[in-house]
Design a protein around this motif. Structure first.
Motif, mmCIF file in Angstrom:
data_model
loop_
_atom_site.group_PDB
_atom_site.id
_atom_site.type_symbol
_atom_site.label_atom_id
_atom_site.label_comp_id
_atom_site.label_asym_id
_atom_site.label_seq_id
_atom_site.Cartn_x
_atom_site.Cartn_y
_atom_site.Cartn_z
ATOM 1 N N GLU A 49 0.899 -1.313 -0.013
ATOM 2 C CA GLU A 49 -0.068 -0.170 -0.008
ATOM 3 C C GLU A 49 0.960 1.305 -0.120
ATOM 4 O O GLU A 49 0.527 2.247 -0.597
ATOM 5 C CB GLU A 49 -0.841 0.029 1.152
ATOM 6 C CG GLU A 49 -1.834 1.318 1.142
ATOM 7 C CD GLU A 49 -2.852 1.390 0.147
ATOM 8 O OE1 GLU A 49 -3.271 2.504 0.086
ATOM 9 O OE2 GLU A 49 -2.944 0.488 -0.619
ATOM 10 N N ARG A 52 2.248 1.614 -3.430
ATOM 11 C CA ARG A 52 1.200 2.061 -4.416
ATOM 12 C C ARG A 52 0.839 3.630 -4.191
ATOM 13 O O ARG A 52 0.678 4.306 -5.160
ATOM 14 C CB ARG A 52 0.101 1.209 -4.022
ATOM 15 C CG ARG A 52 -1.098 1.399 -5.169
ATOM 16 C CD ARG A 52 -2.313 0.820 -5.018
ATOM 17 N NE ARG A 52 -3.039 1.450 -3.424
ATOM 18 C CZ ARG A 52 -3.790 2.595 -3.714
ATOM 19 N NH1 ARG A 52 -3.635 3.464 -4.515
ATOM 20 N NH2 ARG A 52 -4.164 3.118 -2.217
ATOM 21 N N VAL A 53 0.869 3.827 -2.848
ATOM 22 C CA VAL A 53 0.473 5.407 -2.713
ATOM 23 C C VAL A 53 1.840 6.308 -3.145
ATOM 24 O O VAL A 53 1.531 7.407 -3.806
ATOM 25 C CB VAL A 53 0.076 5.696 -1.582
ATOM 26 C CG1 VAL A 53 0.031 7.377 -1.065
ATOM 27 C CG2 VAL A 53 -1.319 4.903 -1.023
ATOM 28 N N ARG A 54 2.911 5.926 -2.709
ATOM 29 C CA ARG A 54 4.002 6.474 -3.054
ATOM 30 C C ARG A 54 4.331 6.691 -4.718
ATOM 31 O O ARG A 54 4.694 7.956 -5.220
ATOM 32 C CB ARG A 54 5.156 5.897 -2.592
ATOM 33 C CG ARG A 54 6.608 6.620 -2.817
ATOM 34 C CD ARG A 54 6.809 7.548 -1.928
ATOM 35 N NE ARG A 54 8.326 7.964 -2.219
ATOM 36 C CZ ARG A 54 8.813 9.214 -1.875
ATOM 37 N NH1 ARG A 54 7.949 9.895 -0.939
ATOM 38 N NH2 ARG A 54 10.056 9.662 -1.966
ATOM 39 N N ALA A 55 4.072 5.664 -5.257
ATOM 40 C CA ALA A 55 4.004 5.639 -6.811
ATOM 41 C C ALA A 55 2.956 6.587 -7.325
ATOM 42 O O ALA A 55 3.059 7.205 -8.718
ATOM 43 C CB ALA A 55 3.984 4.398 -7.593
ATOM 44 N N GLY A 56 1.829 6.779 -6.551
ATOM 45 C CA GLY A 56 0.808 7.415 -7.172
ATOM 46 C C GLY A 56 0.436 7.350 -8.890
ATOM 47 O O GLY A 56 0.212 5.766 -8.957
ATOM 48 N N LYS A 57 0.365 8.147 -9.571
ATOM 49 C CA LYS A 57 0.010 7.791 -10.911
ATOM 50 C C LYS A 57 1.268 7.694 -11.914
ATOM 51 O O LYS A 57 1.094 7.583 -13.214
ATOM 52 C CB LYS A 57 -0.956 8.729 -11.524
ATOM 53 C CG LYS A 57 -2.172 9.059 -10.907
ATOM 54 C CD LYS A 57 -3.076 10.175 -11.247
ATOM 55 C CE LYS A 57 -4.422 10.406 -10.443
ATOM 56 N NZ LYS A 57 -5.242 11.392 -10.842
ATOM 57 N N ALA A 58 2.288 7.361 -11.353
ATOM 58 C CA ALA A 58 3.447 7.284 -12.260
ATOM 59 C C ALA A 58 3.514 5.754 -13.131
ATOM 60 O O ALA A 58 2.564 4.991 -12.792
ATOM 61 C CB ALA A 58 4.654 7.203 -11.391
ATOM 62 N N LYS A 59 3.799 6.031 -14.276
ATOM 63 C CA LYS A 59 4.074 4.903 -15.180
ATOM 64 C C LYS A 59 5.490 4.386 -15.385
ATOM 65 O O LYS A 59 6.178 5.291 -15.203
ATOM 66 C CB LYS A 59 3.319 5.281 -16.354
ATOM 67 C CG LYS A 59 1.710 5.258 -16.274
ATOM 68 C CD LYS A 59 1.282 6.075 -17.501
ATOM 69 C CE LYS A 59 -0.118 6.373 -17.448
ATOM 70 N NZ LYS A 59 -0.224 7.530 -16.557
ATOM 71 N N ASP A 62 7.416 7.012 -17.377
ATOM 72 C CA ASP A 62 7.911 8.226 -16.624
ATOM 73 C C ASP A 62 9.419 8.156 -16.075
ATOM 74 O O ASP A 62 10.057 9.073 -15.706
ATOM 75 C CB ASP A 62 6.950 8.599 -15.462
ATOM 76 C CG ASP A 62 5.575 8.645 -15.774
ATOM 77 O OD1 ASP A 62 5.334 8.826 -16.958
ATOM 78 O OD2 ASP A 62 4.597 8.425 -14.935
#
Length: 84
Positions: A49, A52-59, A62
């Protein structure tokens, strides 16, 4: 609480250590193993979790500008692979 049985095979050394720790905690081996599994699940799910939060919307794409900028850099001595 719904309980399920699972036949667990452990190496003798791990079972002995778990029995010793359970005895020191004053609980049954079954209870000690149940708590250990619950703690591991909590740690793994918390880490997942967090990431997941740390990555945010990163792909993955990026990261390409950062990788491209580092393309000519040599590895520092601490990052080199040890000789096999």
């Amino acid at each position: 609480m719904n309980k399920a049985s699972y036949p667990l095979k452990l190496p003798a050394s791990i079972k002995s250590a778990a029995q010793r720790l359970a005895r020191e905690d004053g609980v049954s081996l079954n209870q000690w193993i149940s708590v250990a599994v619950a703690e591991k699940i909590g740690a793994v799910e918390t880490a997942a979790e967090f990431l997941r939060v740390r990555a945010g919307k990163a792909k993955p794409a990026d990261l390409l500008p950062f990788l491209d900028a580092a393309a000519g850099e040599s590895a520092s001595p601490a990052d080199e692979m040890p000789n096999a």
